[in-house]
Design an enzyme around this catalytic site. Structure first.
Site, PDB file in Angstrom:
ATOM      1  N   GLY A  62       0.787  -1.238   0.000  1.00 56.87           N
ATOM      2  CA  GLY A  62       0.000   0.000   0.000  1.00 56.87           C
ATOM      3  C   GLY A  62       0.816   1.283   0.000  1.00 56.87           C
ATOM      4  O   GLY A  62       0.399   2.299  -0.552  1.00 56.87           O
ATOM      5  N   ASP A 121      -5.928   2.814  10.009  1.00 53.47           N
ATOM      6  CA  ASP A 121      -7.357   2.547  10.205  1.00 53.47           C
ATOM      7  C   ASP A 121      -7.556   2.224  11.687  1.00 53.47           C
ATOM      8  O   ASP A 121      -7.559   3.124  12.512  1.00 53.47           O
ATOM      9  CB  ASP A 121      -7.773   1.419   9.264  1.00 53.47           C
ATOM     10  N   LYS A 149      -7.669   7.500   9.022  1.00 52.28           N
ATOM     11  CA  LYS A 149      -9.118   7.379   8.877  1.00 52.28           C
ATOM     12  C   LYS A 149      -9.825   7.767  10.168  1.00 52.28           C
ATOM     13  O   LYS A 149      -9.476   7.266  11.234  1.00 52.28           O
ATOM     14  CB  LYS A 149      -9.451   5.927   8.514  1.00 52.28           C
ATOM     15  N   PHE A 170     -14.019   3.199   2.749  1.00 50.16           N
ATOM     16  CA  PHE A 170     -12.937   2.446   2.119  1.00 50.16           C
ATOM     17  C   PHE A 170     -12.432   3.243   0.921  1.00 50.16           C
ATOM     18  O   PHE A 170     -13.185   3.554   0.008  1.00 50.16           O
ATOM     19  CB  PHE A 170     -13.414   1.054   1.692  1.00 50.16           C
ATOM     20  N   VAL A 171     -11.145   3.596   0.969  1.00 49.96           N
ATOM     21  CA  VAL A 171     -10.585   4.443  -0.085  1.00 49.96           C
ATOM     22  C   VAL A 171      -9.528   3.696  -0.890  1.00 49.96           C
ATOM     23  O   VAL A 171      -8.896   2.763  -0.390  1.00 49.96           O
ATOM     24  CB  VAL A 171      -9.977   5.752   0.495  1.00 49.96           C
ATOM     25  N   ARG A 183      -4.306   0.661  -7.455  1.00 48.99           N
ATOM     26  CA  ARG A 183      -3.100   1.226  -6.827  1.00 48.99           C
ATOM     27  C   ARG A 183      -2.521   2.333  -7.703  1.00 48.99           C
ATOM     28  O   ARG A 183      -1.937   3.288  -7.214  1.00 48.99           O
ATOM     29  CB  ARG A 183      -2.028   0.148  -6.636  1.00 48.99           C
TER      30      ARG A 183
END
Ligand code: 5GP
Ligand code: MG
Length: 193
Positions: A62, A121, A149, A170-171, A183
């Site tokens: 990520g 998160d 978040k 959810f991003v 991505r």
């Protein structure tokens, strides 16, 4: 074929009709400006006199795009190590538990370490990784995330450096995926389900 995501019907349909890219929360320009500022904040906080000694541990996959932009805005001798950690594997949009799939190979003992991730998160991922690196004798462990978040409940860790706060949705984009897709979308958008 159109070279922009918003003009490219194929790109927008990559995962079928559903889910798909929704509202853009943070534009490419906003990201670029904030990442440069963030790099400045990090440099100032680690720079002591003539010495600068930092290992960045990036949580893959990520943080891939964020990492690439962040370190290029830090003109200093930085070591980069990676860890592969999954908490939301594949097509899941809820936590499945933190799993280390590839461990860091760089020597951590006695080093200042900055853990870089895409998004904070619940905090389980950063908490687990930071604790592990401290156990291995890091001189210091701090954390940096592009996104934090906003959740109704308290988190088990707060990041030391934060790019942006985002709503509890959810991003995807700029490294963040759904089922390993999106991505390469250059901005941060909500995933519409
Ligand atoms: P935490 O362990 O803090 O609950 O979750 C952090 C990890 O979960 C991040 O490294 C990221 O991989 C994933 N994650 C959490 N929220 C999102 C999200 O909104 N979008 C995407 N793509 N990944 C998320
Ligand atoms: Mg992750």
């Amino acid at each position: 074929m159109a070279d922009r995501w918003d003009q490219n019907p194929v790109a927008l349909k990559t995962v079928g009709d559903n889910p798909r890219l929704g509202q853009v929360l943070i534009s490419q320009t906003q990201i670029a400006e904030r990442v440069k500022d963030l790099a400045g904040e990090i440099i100032r906080s680690y720079h002591q006199g003539e010495s600068f000694d930092l290992v960045i541990v990036a949580i893959m996959t990520g943080s891939l795009i964020f990492l690439a932009d962040l370190v290029r805005a830090m003109p200093l001798p930085i070591r980069i190590a990676i860890m592969m950690v999954s908490n939301y594997p594949g097509a899941s949009m809820e936590s499945k538990g933190v799993k280390i799939n590839y461990d860091v190979k760089e020597e951590i003992s006695g080093k200042h370490v900055l853990v870089v991730d895409d998004i904070l998160d619940t905090g389980q991922t950063l908490f687990t990784v930071a604790a592990l690196l401290r156990e291995r004798g890091a001189k210091s462990v701090r954390t940096c995330v592009l996104l934090d978040k906003l959740l109704p409940e308290p988190k088990c860790i707060a990041a030391d450096f934060v790019g942006f706060q985002v709503p509890n949705k959810f991003v995807v984009g700029y490294g963040l995926d759904y089922d390993n897709l999106f991505r390469n979308y250059p901005a941060i958008a909500v995933l519409e389900v």
